[in-house]
Enzyme design. Structure first.
Site, PDB file in Angstrom:
ATOM      1  N   ARG A   1     -12.060  -9.988 -43.400  1.00 23.23           N
ATOM      2  CA  ARG A   1     -11.487  -9.346 -42.215  1.00 23.23           C
ATOM      3  C   ARG A   1     -11.300 -10.339 -41.073  1.00 23.23           C
ATOM      4  O   ARG A   1     -11.854 -11.433 -41.080  1.00 23.23           O
ATOM      5  CB  ARG A   1     -12.420  -8.226 -41.731  1.00 23.23           C
ATOM      6  CG  ARG A   1     -12.507  -7.039 -42.671  1.00 23.23           C
ATOM      7  CD  ARG A   1     -11.206  -6.269 -42.716  1.00 23.23           C
ATOM      8  NE  ARG A   1     -11.318  -5.080 -43.559  1.00 23.23           N
ATOM      9  CZ  ARG A   1     -11.623  -3.883 -43.100  1.00 23.23           C
ATOM     10  NH1 ARG A   1     -11.822  -3.681 -41.833  1.00 23.23           N
ATOM     11  NH2 ARG A   1     -11.718  -2.860 -43.936  1.00 23.23           N
ATOM     12  N   CYS A   2     -10.568  -9.866 -40.093  1.00 24.77           N
ATOM     13  CA  CYS A   2     -10.243 -10.625 -38.889  1.00 24.77           C
ATOM     14  C   CYS A   2     -11.488 -11.301 -38.300  1.00 24.77           C
ATOM     15  O   CYS A   2     -12.501 -10.641 -38.167  1.00 24.77           O
ATOM     16  CB  CYS A   2      -9.644  -9.680 -37.847  1.00 24.77           C
ATOM     17  SG  CYS A   2      -9.338 -10.429 -36.258  1.00 24.77           S
ATOM     18  N   PRO A   3     -11.464 -12.582 -37.951  1.00 23.69           N
ATOM     19  CA  PRO A   3     -10.296 -13.461 -37.939  1.00 23.69           C
ATOM     20  C   PRO A   3     -10.174 -14.322 -39.196  1.00 23.69           C
ATOM     21  O   PRO A   3      -9.398 -15.267 -39.219  1.00 23.69           O
ATOM     22  CB  PRO A   3     -10.597 -14.366 -36.734  1.00 23.69           C
ATOM     23  CG  PRO A   3     -12.084 -14.580 -36.827  1.00 23.69           C
ATOM     24  CD  PRO A   3     -12.642 -13.274 -37.371  1.00 23.69           C
TER      25      PRO A   3
ATOM     26  N   ASP B   1      -6.649  -7.056 -45.193  1.00 23.05           N
ATOM     27  CA  ASP B   1      -7.069  -6.743 -43.827  1.00 23.05           C
ATOM     28  C   ASP B   1      -5.933  -5.947 -43.169  1.00 23.05           C
ATOM     29  O   ASP B   1      -4.806  -6.426 -43.113  1.00 23.05           O
ATOM     30  CB  ASP B   1      -7.333  -8.059 -43.069  1.00 23.05           C
ATOM     31  CG  ASP B   1      -7.795  -7.825 -41.629  1.00 23.05           C
ATOM     32  OD1 ASP B   1      -7.732  -6.677 -41.157  1.00 23.05           O
ATOM     33  OD2 ASP B   1      -8.196  -8.794 -40.996  1.00 23.05           O
TER      34      ASP B   1
END
Lengths: 193, 77
Positions: free
Chosen positions: B14-16, B41
């Protein structure tokens, strides 16, 4: 104009004006720079800060983070745990501050829903399951991406943190307000977290 | 015929992290080289568009299917 073109001073005048413009340009805030002031020490706020920092660095931006007040103890070496200090003998009050302000990344309190650590553990369990990076992983990534960390010297003194107490990080300096102001003035974006 | 392009798997993170990984992948590619990446994501589609705008790399194609965003892009900077 014809008159001034013949002037022997013309080249010098132009050179002076180019110098002046270059100097002015160097002081212009750049959209390729991000500056973060990290004032908070809670897990969620530090995660937001390091997520933005690594995201920006991975987008080609040059990122600087200035740690002050409650953000400062987070940068103590995780190896110190909550023992309160380095090997060197510190004054009693410094050791007391160290005990009250533990270092390390992944066991920090949440600003909301912490519930004496229960909420923290639940959050971390969910993060792992979803493939969300832990705070310590984000800090390691920030180091690899060249994110610059500056630690406020005044906060360090106030909280009894010595240079030896700080974590090992490839781009870390200790400085004061003028350094933050310089970083912020060169960045088009500055955030306070 | 040109060689088939390998797809870089950015799923499960997931982010980032997808953007951080994509940054590493593009750094290893040659100028003008085409790349395929796939991520699950939910933020990846808007993020990869923004990332390409910022970095100057060319987004050739973006496709979303069953929660997976597949992107073809070219290293242009």
């Amino acid at each position: 104009m014809t008159q001034s073109l013949k002037s022997p001073d013309l080249l010098q005048t132009l050179a002076d004006r180019v110098d002046e413009l270059e100097k002015r340009l160097a002081g212009t805030p750049s959209s390729d720079r991000l500056c973060l002031m990290v004032y908070s020490g809670e897990l969620d706020r530090l995660m937001a800060a390091f997520t933005m920092a690594t995201g920006a660095a991975a987008s080609g931006m040059s990122v600087s983070m200035f740690f002050t007040f409650w953000g400062t103890p987070a940068l103590k070496s995780p190896a110190l745990k909550s023992s309160g200090g380095s090997a060197t003998k510190k004054p009693f009050m410094d050791r007391l501050m160290g005990l009250m302000l533990p270092g390390g990344f992944d066991n920090r309190k949440l600003s909301k829903l912490d519930f004496l650590g229960f909420g923290r553990r639940m959050m971390q369990h969910r993060m792992k399951r979803m493939g969300i990076a832990s705070l310590s992983e984000l800090v390691t990534l920030a180091g690899q991406l060249g994110v610059q960390l500056t630690v406020c010297e005044m906060s360090m003194s106030l909280m009894g943190i010595s240079q030896d107490d700080l974590l090992e990080y490839p781009h870390l300096t200790i400085a004061g307000a003028a350094t933050f102001v310089d970083d912020a003035s060169r960045a088009a974006t500055t955030l306070f977290i | 015929m040109s060689d088939p392009i390998q797809t870089h798997d950015l799923t499960g993170i997931r982010c980032p992290l997808p953007i951080v990984k994509l940054n590493q992948i593009i750094a290893a590619a040659a100028l003008g080289e085409e790349l395929l990446v796939a991520a699950d994501d939910p933020a990846f589609a808007p993020d990869v568009r923004a990332w390409c705008r910022r970095t100057g790399h060319e987004l050739i194609e973006l496709d979303q299917q069953d929660g997976v965003t597949s992107v073809r892009l070219r290293r242009s900077a």
